[in-house]
Design a protein around this motif. Structure first.
Motif, short mmCIF file in Angstrom:
data_model
loop_
_atom_site.label_atom_id
_atom_site.label_comp_id
_atom_site.label_asym_id
_atom_site.label_seq_id
_atom_site.Cartn_x
_atom_site.Cartn_y
_atom_site.Cartn_z
N ASP A 1 0.83 -1.21 0.00
CA ASP A 1 0.00 0.00 0.00
C ASP A 1 0.86 1.26 0.00
OD1 ASP A 1 -3.06 -0.88 0.75
OD2 ASP A 1 -1.59 -2.26 1.59
N LEU A 2 1.85 1.29 0.90
CA LEU A 2 2.60 2.53 1.11
C LEU A 2 4.03 2.28 1.54
CD1 LEU A 2 0.17 4.92 3.06
CD2 LEU A 2 1.36 5.46 0.94
N PHE B 1 2.86 -2.46 4.31
CA PHE B 1 3.76 -1.32 4.16
C PHE B 1 5.15 -1.80 3.80
CE2 PHE B 1 0.57 -0.28 7.41
CZ PHE B 1 0.00 0.86 6.86
N MET B 2 5.98 -0.86 3.32
CA MET B 2 7.39 -1.15 3.17
C MET B 2 8.20 0.00 3.73
SD MET B 2 8.27 -0.50 -0.89
CE MET B 2 10.04 -0.45 -0.63
N SER B 3 9.39 -0.31 4.20
CA SER B 3 10.34 0.70 4.65
C SER B 3 11.70 0.35 4.08
CB SER B 3 10.40 0.78 6.18
OG SER B 3 9.15 1.20 6.70
N ALA C 1 12.11 -3.84 3.85
CA ALA C 1 11.20 -4.84 4.41
C ALA C 1 9.77 -4.50 4.02
CB ALA C 1 11.32 -4.87 5.93
N ALA C 2 9.01 -5.54 3.69
CA ALA C 2 7.57 -5.41 3.48
C ALA C 2 6.88 -6.09 4.66
CB ALA C 2 7.16 -6.06 2.17
N LEU D 1 6.46 -5.50 13.83
CA LEU D 1 6.21 -5.65 12.40
C LEU D 1 6.15 -7.14 12.06
CD1 LEU D 1 8.67 -2.97 10.94
CD2 LEU D 1 6.37 -2.67 11.90
N LYS D 2 5.12 -7.53 11.34
CA LYS D 2 5.03 -8.91 10.87
C LYS D 2 5.55 -8.91 9.44
CE LYS D 2 1.55 -11.52 12.21
NZ LYS D 2 0.21 -12.14 12.28
N LEU D 3 6.78 -9.40 9.28
CA LEU D 3 7.46 -9.35 7.98
C LEU D 3 6.81 -10.26 6.96
CD1 LEU D 3 11.18 -9.45 9.15
CD2 LEU D 3 9.87 -7.43 8.47
N LYS D 4 6.70 -9.77 5.72
CA LYS D 4 6.22 -10.60 4.61
C LYS D 4 7.36 -10.94 3.66
CE LYS D 4 1.52 -8.93 4.97
NZ LYS D 4 0.27 -8.61 4.26
N ASP D 5 8.34 -10.06 3.56
CA ASP D 5 9.52 -10.31 2.74
C ASP D 5 10.57 -9.25 3.05
OD1 ASP D 5 11.04 -11.67 0.87
OD2 ASP D 5 10.13 -10.70 -0.89
#
Length: 563
Positions: free
Chosen positions: A453-454, A484-486, A539-540, A556-560
């Protein structure tokens, strides 16, 4: 995974939403991405209510269905409520039979045997109705393609009302009424109801004849919410309102059977995710491992002590189901490896000994490994039966339709379907399915897409944002939990693998000296090298709460993750 960042709305739109709702950029953007662009739309989104439910009489044939049922009640006819053996089907039967029993004592229920009768309306079920002086069958979550079966029933003087949500074929059954919002000639404004949702619209129409409103039917909404979650229908529009209000019933005043299932769950409030992973598998396990009747008996039981006993039995079925699908998945993976079939556009496997009740789950498990449109076949009588599952963006129903010359019978949705064929057609079907998918699929769909999303800064994550994000629930197709990603993240030096076989990843990340947050990445243990390289990474993730020893903290629950 290929990461896809959703387009950001125009800055002027974001500014208007921020001002109208008194929210920050992140919340305003998330709402606009979901098509919510006014104060009133946001109010409806955050506070779903009965006012959002459409008039049931907008559905084609609703007036005919109501008139026929009222006649049956008035004249004391025997009515049979017929439904599929999965969660949507059994909750539908529980809902319709429970309601009708408030109006008449002449109500029977019927769930076909998965192994003896197969999916949908069966001749055996019609014969049962005929033998027991039943003159009206209400079929739920099935029937839209039962042309021959409905004609057979008509010859025996048994009327049909069909409540379905699957795609119709070229011909509609000659029933008294066919309620299906996906009919081309049906103007009902929302097309994505589940079978139990269609059933709920029918009892809403019936109740209105008795001077009742939809608010008098809230006791049935725990069933509707469970079916919505289990059948993976879009949680938008009417489904969002039904799921929202149904979850409230599940959490405050569930029926005894539902209460018995969730008795051991140590959570204050259950979410749609809990419905999908805790409630639905247990209800499903009855039809998979034994008989769907067990689920209907549980969901209609009014005595909690009896319900608790039935729930314990169903829990045993679910344990058996888990062990069976784990074993068959392993056997299927070995078959694929031994036949060197990993490189195609599809995954199609077959073993005559595989348990028919779990092949749909196995198909989903295989997609987790190979990410291809997948079919798992087993022997069913003198035919082969399969469950089909698809990857995001590819319509497996259409692909099966293109292979119909090799198929005896099929039905389903864009992402999940079932079919039967003759054993001698298996090889030809397998080759045709591969060629159809190869010719029609966009190759990029064979790599799992992670929709983001963002792109945000860690410093923007706080308790206030989490409180608002919780109000975006219930989540599901059409309204997924925000991802989200950072960028430019660094491990603080304590990153490590955790869990059995070091499958999972636990790290604490920082983006600047002041921002630190714990992350958990389930199934991401193999990414430890990215962390240990000491190079910045992206991280996403979704934002989550960690509950530990009475304390609640953000994580944060990491997805990738990617360098």
């Amino acid at each position: 995974m290929r990461w896809t960042l959703k387009p950001k709305p125009e800055a002027t739109q974001v500014a208007l939403m921020k001002k109208a709702l008194q929210v920050d950029d992140i919340v305003a953007t998330l709402l606009l991405q979901r098509g919510i662009d006014t104060y009133d739309a946001a109010k409806t989104f955050f506070r779903p209510s009965f006012s959002e439910l459409h008039d049931p009489y907008l559905m084609k044939d609703m007036d005919k269905a109501v008139a026929r049922i009222e006649k049956a009640i008035e004249e004391g006819e025997n009515i049979m409520v017929y439904g599929d053996y999965d969660v949507d089907g059994t909750t539908s039967v529980a809902l319709m039979s429970s309601y009708l029993k408030t109006r008449t004592d002449s109500v029977a229920t019927y769930i076909p045997d998965r192994y003896d009768e197969g999916y949908g309306v069966s001749y055996k079920g019609i014969d049962f109705a005929d033998d027991n002086d039943i003159s009206l069958i209400i079929a739920l979550d099935c029937g839209i393609k039962a042309i021959d079966k409905v004609a057979y029933a008509k010859e025996k003087g048994v009327d049909f009302i069909i409540c379905d949500h699957h795609r119709p074929g070229a011909e509609i059954p000659d029933a008294v009424a066919v309620l299906d919002p996906k009919r081309d000639d049906c103007d009902y404004p929302f097309k994505e109801l589940c079978g139990c949702g269609v059933g709920f619209k029918l009892i809403t129409a019936l109740a209105s004849n008795q001077g009742q409103t939809v608010e008098d039917l809230t006791e049935y909404l725990d069933l509707v919410a469970t079916a919505i979650g289990a059948d993976i229908v879009p949680i938008v529009d009417e489904n969002r309102a039904l799921a929202y209000m149904g979850l409230n019933i599940i959490n405050t005043n569930p029926r005894p059977g539902m209460k018995a299932i969730i008795a051991e769950v140590e959570k204050d409030l259950l979410t749609i995710t809990d419905v999908v992973f805790i409630i639905a598998p247990r209800i499903n396990a009855a039809g998979r491992m034994k008989h769907g009747n067990h689920a209907v008996t549980l969901l209609t039981e009014t005595d909690f002590n009896l319900a608790a006993k039935y729930a314990a039995d169903i829990d045993d079925f679910n344990t058996d189901r888990r062990e069976t699908d784990k074993r068959i998945t392993q056997e299927a993976l070995v078959q694929i490896e031994e036949n060197n079939e990993q490189g195609g556009f599809t995954t199609v496997v077959y073993d005559e000994s595989w348990h028919k009740g779990v092949i749909g789950i196995v198909a989903s498990r295989l997609i987790e490994t190979y990410y291809r449109p997948t079919l798992v076949f087993t022997k069913s009588g003198n035919k082969l039966a399969a469950s089909a599952r698809s990857v995001s963006g590819f319509d497996v129903y259409n692909a099966l339709e293109a292979c119909s010359e090799h198929i005896e019978q099929f039905g389903g949705h864009k992402y999940a379907a079932g079919l039967t064929l003759l054993p001698e057609n298996y090889k030809a079907f397998k080759a045709k399915f591969e060629s159809v998918v190869k010719a029609t699929i966009d190759p990029k769909l064979l790599t799992r897409e992670l929709k983001i999303d963002l792109d945000i800064e860690l410093g923007e994550i706080n308790d206030k944002l989490m409180r608002i994000l919780k109000q975006f629930a219930p989540f599901g197709p059409g309204n997924m939990s925000p991802t989200f990603m950072s960028q430019n993240l660094k491990d603080t030096g304590y990153g490590k693998c955790v869990g059995e076989d070091d499958k999972h990843l636990r790290i604490t990340v920082t983006q600047s000296f002041n921002d630190k947050i714990v992350c958990i990445g389930f199934g991401l243990g193999d990414k430890i090298g990215v962390i240990k390289s000491k190079r910045p990474f992206s991280a996403a993730y979704s934002i989550d709460e960690n509950h530990w020893n009475g304390n609640v903290s953000l994580q944060l629950k990491l997805k990738d993750i990617k360098e």
